[in-house]
Design a protein around this motif. Structure first.
Motif, PDB file in Angstrom:
ATOM      1  N   ASP A 140      19.732  47.996  44.517  1.00  0.00           N
ATOM      2  CA  ASP A 140      20.325  48.612  45.708  1.00  0.00           C
ATOM      3  C   ASP A 140      20.406  47.685  46.911  1.00  0.00           C
ATOM      4  O   ASP A 140      21.426  47.620  47.594  1.00  0.00           O
ATOM      5  N   THR A 141      19.327  46.967  47.179  1.00  0.00           N
ATOM      6  CA  THR A 141      19.286  46.091  48.345  1.00  0.00           C
ATOM      7  C   THR A 141      20.368  45.022  48.258  1.00  0.00           C
ATOM      8  O   THR A 141      21.070  44.737  49.226  1.00  0.00           O
ATOM      9  N   GLU A 142      20.511  44.435  47.066  1.00  0.00           N
ATOM     10  CA  GLU A 142      21.496  43.367  46.909  1.00  0.00           C
ATOM     11  C   GLU A 142      22.911  43.902  47.074  1.00  0.00           C
ATOM     12  O   GLU A 142      23.761  43.249  47.684  1.00  0.00           O
ATOM     13  N   ILE A 143      23.150  45.107  46.534  1.00  0.00           N
ATOM     14  CA  ILE A 143      24.499  45.650  46.619  1.00  0.00           C
ATOM     15  C   ILE A 143      24.832  46.052  48.053  1.00  0.00           C
ATOM     16  O   ILE A 143      25.932  45.791  48.539  1.00  0.00           O
ATOM     17  N   GLU A 144      23.860  46.609  48.755  1.00  0.00           N
ATOM     18  CA  GLU A 144      24.125  46.962  50.146  1.00  0.00           C
ATOM     19  C   GLU A 144      24.388  45.704  50.973  1.00  0.00           C
ATOM     20  O   GLU A 144      25.299  45.677  51.801  1.00  0.00           O
ATOM     21  N   ALA A 145      23.639  44.635  50.708  1.00  0.00           N
ATOM     22  CA  ALA A 145      23.842  43.377  51.441  1.00  0.00           C
ATOM     23  C   ALA A 145      25.250  42.828  51.186  1.00  0.00           C
ATOM     24  O   ALA A 145      25.915  42.323  52.100  1.00  0.00           O
ATOM     25  N   VAL A 200      35.163  32.371  37.452  1.00  0.00           N
ATOM     26  CA  VAL A 200      36.106  32.315  38.574  1.00  0.00           C
ATOM     27  C   VAL A 200      35.706  33.271  39.701  1.00  0.00           C
ATOM     28  O   VAL A 200      36.408  33.393  40.692  1.00  0.00           O
ATOM     29  N   ALA A 201      34.567  33.944  39.539  1.00  0.00           N
ATOM     30  CA  ALA A 201      34.166  34.952  40.530  1.00  0.00           C
ATOM     31  C   ALA A 201      33.370  34.324  41.666  1.00  0.00           C
ATOM     32  O   ALA A 201      32.640  33.353  41.470  1.00  0.00           O
ATOM     33  N   ASP A 202      33.518  34.906  42.873  1.00  0.00           N
ATOM     34  CA  ASP A 202      32.699  34.483  43.997  1.00  0.00           C
ATOM     35  C   ASP A 202      31.346  35.184  43.940  1.00  0.00           C
ATOM     36  O   ASP A 202      30.332  34.639  44.334  1.00  0.00           O
ATOM     37  N   TYR A 203      31.380  36.445  43.472  1.00  0.00           N
ATOM     38  CA  TYR A 203      30.148  37.204  43.316  1.00  0.00           C
ATOM     39  C   TYR A 203      30.107  37.769  41.901  1.00  0.00           C
ATOM     40  O   TYR A 203      31.085  38.359  41.432  1.00  0.00           O
ATOM     41  N   VAL A 204      29.008  37.586  41.236  1.00  0.00           N
ATOM     42  CA  VAL A 204      28.833  38.150  39.901  1.00  0.00           C
ATOM     43  C   VAL A 204      27.735  39.193  39.983  1.00  0.00           C
ATOM     44  O   VAL A 204      26.626  38.889  40.423  1.00  0.00           O
ATOM     45  N   ILE A 205      28.057  40.425  39.653  1.00  0.00           N
ATOM     46  CA  ILE A 205      27.014  41.455  39.614  1.00  0.00           C
ATOM     47  C   ILE A 205      26.743  41.745  38.146  1.00  0.00           C
ATOM     48  O   ILE A 205      27.616  42.227  37.426  1.00  0.00           O
ATOM     49  N   THR A 206      25.548  41.398  37.708  1.00  0.00           N
ATOM     50  CA  THR A 206      25.203  41.643  36.318  1.00  0.00           C
ATOM     51  C   THR A 206      24.586  43.028  36.217  1.00  0.00           C
ATOM     52  O   THR A 206      23.533  43.293  36.782  1.00  0.00           O
ATOM     53  N   GLY A 207      25.285  43.906  35.538  1.00  0.00           N
ATOM     54  CA  GLY A 207      24.787  45.270  35.405  1.00  0.00           C
ATOM     55  C   GLY A 207      25.858  46.164  34.827  1.00  0.00           C
ATOM     56  O   GLY A 207      26.990  45.724  34.590  1.00  0.00           O
ATOM     57  N   LYS A 216      28.584  54.300  47.520  1.00  0.00           N
ATOM     58  CA  LYS A 216      27.547  54.854  48.390  1.00  0.00           C
ATOM     59  C   LYS A 216      27.317  53.957  49.612  1.00  0.00           C
ATOM     60  O   LYS A 216      27.339  54.421  50.752  1.00  0.00           O
ATOM     61  N   TYR A 217      27.132  52.642  49.365  1.00  0.00           N
ATOM     62  CA  TYR A 217      26.804  51.757  50.485  1.00  0.00           C
ATOM     63  C   TYR A 217      28.010  51.434  51.342  1.00  0.00           C
ATOM     64  O   TYR A 217      27.871  51.095  52.509  1.00  0.00           O
ATOM     65  N   TYR A 218      29.199  51.548  50.761  1.00  0.00           N
ATOM     66  CA  TYR A 218      30.380  51.359  51.607  1.00  0.00           C
ATOM     67  C   TYR A 218      30.475  52.518  52.601  1.00  0.00           C
ATOM     68  O   TYR A 218      30.670  52.313  53.793  1.00  0.00           O
ATOM     69  N   LYS A 219      30.289  53.739  52.073  1.00  0.00           N
ATOM     70  CA  LYS A 219      30.361  54.918  52.947  1.00  0.00           C
ATOM     71  C   LYS A 219      29.301  54.847  54.044  1.00  0.00           C
ATOM     72  O   LYS A 219      29.544  55.189  55.191  1.00  0.00           O
ATOM     73  N   LYS A 220      28.133  54.376  53.654  1.00  0.00           N
ATOM     74  CA  LYS A 220      27.025  54.312  54.610  1.00  0.00           C
ATOM     75  C   LYS A 220      27.282  53.281  55.720  1.00  0.00           C
ATOM     76  O   LYS A 220      26.972  53.521  56.884  1.00  0.00           O
TER      77      LYS A 220
END
Lengths: 290, 339
Positions: free
Chosen positions: A273-278, B314-321, B332-336
């Motif tokens: 969560d912390t990383e995604i919010e950042a 080629v990604a600037d950010y890689v989210i592994t999940g 959720k965090y965008y809305k917040k």
């Protein structure tokens, strides 16, 4: 009205499932590492042909393929699903053909066949994605064409009605027979193999394949006409040799390169969560989003 | 003579973007070759269409106007192009890699015995040395296209046959008028000289065409899904995220082939080429043919549970999940955090 229908089919390397060993170190294609399959849209085309045959009893579905001898596999596959007859057009003289030389050779071979009502083929083959051979064959035979077809709606009184799917919607076209129709992947999938037909045609062979067979099998094949897949070479078609293969191909490959993308320096995150919010906060603050 | 020609696609009197993009490219090529740029407009009610074309640097517009020429059908349009090309002998002829251009191009190339390269991603001018024939060709059109499912890029040339024909997909080239005051000439064609009645052998019985509601080409934010989204239902998550961010949903070829998304959303060499400011690739492994269609995006985020997925390079950010975990958190965090 019974119809004389031809399906043009191609055996292609399965480029959709390219593994790590598909390219050689020199950047050329390692064809041996790719399984050879029935070009997907040609299967959609075969289904349209078989549906026409269902609607018009007494119709004949013939399949023609150009390629190496092993392309006879495509003919057998079509026979298992309901085609009546097949031909393999194979000769070293065709090597290096671009789409124009290919369509020339195919059109010469098609002239060997009895008068056709409908020719169907896939819109394009997955190894080239050009969608050119269908229309070029039609032009060479002086036939009209309907491309991007999704369904042959009807063939009545010498006229064919076809629904085609284009970028922004659909069109229904109607024209006089004979007609060449190229079929989209969005058309209904081909029916599966029929068990009875599989038993019947399992031993269908072209003469070249028979050379490797034993005598028992040869005599079996000789006694059963339906097991004969036609094999044509350059001498079996009326053609201008200069129009074939490399010499008949206006396009030349100047250079082939392996695709390499410039790798970026990337930041790796977890789903924490912390990383995604950042990350979201960073994107908002630099006005990428928000 | 020996100019660069562009066939213009026209729907309801409007010239397609793909044709304007080709005119832009055609202008550059014509300038490089010191020749003229000519456009061909075939259809009905084309009064004043030249005014739209001239700003792209078009020197001559050939117009064939007849009620029977719209909507597009194969034979009359090819008959006009074939005869016009025989008269004008273009060195280069370009058309869109659309259901029109890919229907028309091969027909024309077959009749003229000229080479046609489909779906080019770049067009350049260059020379070629034929060592066997000891001959050097100058100013050939390099037609650069992906082949073999996008795993290789081939440069194709037509050394001897003219015109050198190529099709290009929409969105691959940039559209840019050069001069609002550019003046060219109009050549009104006498349709009866080019088309015979027998060319109207196929008629359009029904037509349901609407401007696509999906416009991923110009979307500033694209949330794109691959086969890893699992199902058409899985794509709903992407629509949720796109709606929140004010973006559009795109898809890889594998996802479109599997029926998860509409073909109009396909991004890559066999779909649309996009350059948004933010591209979020969800469950996309990153086949070459996909990457080629989105690598120019300003910022790329890849969400994938495979840390070795090619898209990550080629990604600037890689989210592994898992996408099912990560996307709801992004929402959720965008809305917040957004105001």
């Amino acid at each position: 009205m019974s119809l004389n229908i031809l399906v043009l089919a191609k055996q292609v390397p399965d480029t959709r499932n390219v593994g790590k060993d598909a390219m050689t170190a020199e950047g050329t294609v390692n064809r041996a590492a790719l399984p050879a399959i029935f070009n997907p849209e040609d299967l959609n085309a075969l289904e349209q042909a078989l549906r026409l045959k269902d609607k018009h009893p007494g119709s004949t579905v013939t399949v023609l393929t150009m390629g190496p001898f092993r392309a006879a596999e495509v003919i057998r596959e079509a026979l298992y699903r309901g085609a009546d007859k097949g031909y393999v057009l194979s000769d070293r003289a065709f090597a290096g053909s671009d789409t124009l030389a290919t369509s020339y050779a195919l059109s010469c071979a098609i002239r060997n066949l009895p008068q056709l009502d409908v020719i169907v083929c896939g819109r394009q083959a997955i190894d080239g994605d050009t969608a050119q051979v269908g229309p070029q064959v039609a032009e060479k035979l002086g036939m009209a064409q309907i491309t991007y077809a999704e369904e042959i709606l009807s063939v009545e009184k010498g006229r064919i009605r076809v629904k085609r799917r284009i970028e922004k919607g659909i069109e229904v076209l109607e024209g006089k027979l004979p007609m060449l129709v190229t079929v989209n992947g969005s058309a209904p999938a081909c029916r599966p193999r029929n068990a009875r037909l599989l038993m019947k045609y399992k031993y269908a062979r072209i003469p070249n394949e028979l050379q490797a067979a034993n005598e028992d099998y040869i005599s079996l094949n000789n006694s059963r006409e339906f097991l004969h897949i036609g094999e044509w070479n350059v001498n079996d078609i009326v053609c201008e040799p200069a129009e074939l293969g490399l010499s008949g191909s206006p396009t030349k490959v100047k250079k082939v390169e392996n695709v390499v993308f410039q790798a970026k320096e990337s930041k790796t995150l977890t789903d924490n969560d912390t990383e995604i919010e950042a990350l979201i906060q960073e994107l908002i603050s630099n006005h990428t989003i928000g | 003579m020996n100019n660069v020609f562009v066939y213009c696609e026209i729907e309801d009197g409007l010239i397609g973007d793909v044709s304007l993009e080709l005119l832009t490219k055609g202008r550059t090529l014509a300038t490089q070759l010191s020749c003229q740029l000519e456009a061909v407009a075939i259809g009905h009610k084309l009064n004043g269409i030249e005014k739209v074309l001239f700003p792209y640097g078009v020197d001559v517009v050939h117009i064939a106007d007849d009620p029977r020429l719209a909507p597009y059908t194969t034979l009359p349009h090819s008959a006009i192009l074939i005869k016009l090309f025989q008269q004008e002998k273009p060195q280069i002829a370009l058309m869109g890699a659309t259901s029109v251009g890919r229907d028309l191009g091969p027909r024309v190339s077959s009749a003229l015995h000229s080479g046609l390269t489909a779906d080019c991603t770049a067009l350049e001018i260059g020379s070629h040395e034929d060592k066997k024939a000891d001959k050097v060709y100058e100013n050939l059109l390099y037609q650069i296209r992906p082949a073999f499912g996008g795993n290789i890029v081939a440069t194709i040339i037509n050394p001897d046959c003219r015109p050198q024909m190529a099709t290009v997909r929409e969105g691959v080239m940039k559209k840019e008028p050069i001069d609002p005051a550019y003046k060219g000439k109009v050549n009104q064609l006498n349709v009866a000289d080019y088309v015979s009645d027998t060319d109207f052998a196929v008629s359009v019985i029904e037509r349901h065409v609407e401007a696509s509601k999906i416009n991923i080409k110009s979307a500033p934010i694209i949330v794109s899904g691959g086969y890893g989204m699992g199902s058409k239902d899985g794509f709903k998550l992407l629509f949720d995220l796109a709606a929140v961010l004010g973006g559009e949903v795109g898809a890889s070829r594998a996802a479109v082939d599997a029926g998860f998304a509409d073909h109009a959303r396909q991004i890559g060499q066999t779909g649309v080429t996009v350059r948004p400011k933010l591209y979020i690739a969800c469950g996309i492994s990153g086949q070459i043919q996909h990457i080629a269609g989105m690598q120019e995006s300003s910022i790329i985020i890849a969400i994938n549970n495979d840390p070795a997925a090619p898209i990550n390079s080629v990604a600037d950010y890689v989210i592994t999940g898992d996408v099912e975990t990560v996307i709801p958190k992004l929402i959720k965090y965008y809305k917040k955090n957004s105001k």
